[in-house]
Design an enzyme around this catalytic site. Structure first.
Site, PDB file in Angstrom:
ATOM      1  NE  ARG A  50      -0.243   0.413   4.917  1.00  0.00           N
ATOM      2  CZ  ARG A  50       0.690   1.251   5.356  1.00  0.00           C
ATOM      3  NH1 ARG A  50       1.029   2.301   4.654  1.00  0.00           N
ATOM      4  NH2 ARG A  50       1.310   1.023   6.501  1.00  0.00           N
ATOM      5  N   GLY A  51       0.255   2.358  -0.355  1.00  0.00           N
ATOM      6  CA  GLY A  51       0.942   3.627  -0.226  1.00  0.00           C
ATOM      7  C   GLY A  51       1.059   4.016   1.235  1.00  0.00           C
ATOM      8  N   GLY A  52       1.919   4.979   1.501  1.00  0.00           N
ATOM      9  CA  GLY A  52       2.044   5.497   2.855  1.00  0.00           C
ATOM     10  C   GLY A  52       3.282   5.005   3.575  1.00  0.00           C
ATOM     11  CE1 TYR A  56      -0.618  -2.042  17.515  1.00  0.00           C
ATOM     12  CE2 TYR A  56      -2.522  -0.591  17.582  1.00  0.00           C
ATOM     13  CZ  TYR A  56      -1.877  -1.737  17.995  1.00  0.00           C
ATOM     14  OH  TYR A  56      -2.484  -2.591  18.874  1.00  0.00           O
ATOM     15  CB  ALA A 127      -4.351   5.822   8.697  1.00  0.00           C
ATOM     16  N   GLY A 129      -4.537   4.199   3.230  1.00  0.00           N
ATOM     17  CA  GLY A 129      -3.378   3.664   2.512  1.00  0.00           C
ATOM     18  C   GLY A 129      -3.900   2.736   1.431  1.00  0.00           C
ATOM     19  CB  CYS A 158       1.164   8.738   8.734  1.00  0.00           C
ATOM     20  SG  CYS A 158      -0.119   7.478   8.885  1.00  0.00           S
TER      21      CYS A 158
END
Length: 196
Positions: A50-52, A56, A127, A129, A158
């Site tokens: 995934r992006g990012g 956690y 978040a 992602g 992040c």
């Protein structure tokens, strides 16, 4: 997820959203920097596609994996990410919380100053992602319901280091909600934003 993504793209399988809870883990997105993993001994660390950056996942956090066919829904990636954020914002509104986007920061934020806290203090409550393969989305969102917020100290969440930007949850903000309550709100909000 990758098996389902391939089935959606190649076989026309139905789109899906998976709502789940992970055991305590850290995940590293494609932009994660090793120095932002502060305590690798605390939990297993998984590299993801995934992006990012680092995040956690664990008990008390609702993770939503979103597997949609953007060829059917429109191939605008920015619009898709905006809609993911809108999904979270509308879900939070059902708990009388104002979640907000911030220029240059990923995820959805709560202005603690507006809630009587310190002026300028903003905490991340959710978040995003994502990854997209052949116009099918996967990965997605995480929303903090009642996780152990201390676990975020093992990473730079992040990649955001500023002292006045923290991490929060519904429980931390005094909102009593079960995962089932959040699931219901997520399902209702999803339909508003994405349709069926």
């Amino acid at each position: 997820m990758e098996t389902r993504v391939a089935a959606i793209r190649e076989e026309g399988a139905p789109e899906m959203v998976w709502l789940l809870e992970h055991p305590s883990i850290y995940t590293a997105g494609t932009s994660a920097k090793p120095e932002e993993l502060l305590d690798a001994s605390r939990f297993p660390v998984y590299e993801t596609g995934r992006g990012g950056k680092h995040t956690y996942h664990g008990p008390g956090q609702r993770v939503g994996y979103v597997l949609l066919d953007l060829q059917r829904r429109g191939t605008d990636v920015r619009d898709y990410v905006h809609n993911l954020e809108e999904w979270i914002i509308r879900t939070l509104a059902r708990f009388n919380l104002r979640g907000e986007r911030r220029e240059g920061r990923i995820g959805i934020w709560i202005d603690r100053g507006a809630l009587g806290g310190p002026a300028g203090q903003e905490d991340k409550i959710a978040a995003t992602g994502v990854r997209i393969r052949k116009w099918v989305t996967y990965h997605g969102i995480s929303l903090n319901v009642d996780p152990e917020l201390e676990h975020f100290r093992g990473i730079v969440p992040c990649g955001i280091r500023e002292a006045n930007y923290g991490v929060t949850s519904l429980a931390d903000l005094g909102i009593i909600a079960t995962i089932a309550d959040v699931d219901l709100a997520l399902k209702e909000s999803f339909t508003e934003v994405f349709g069926s």
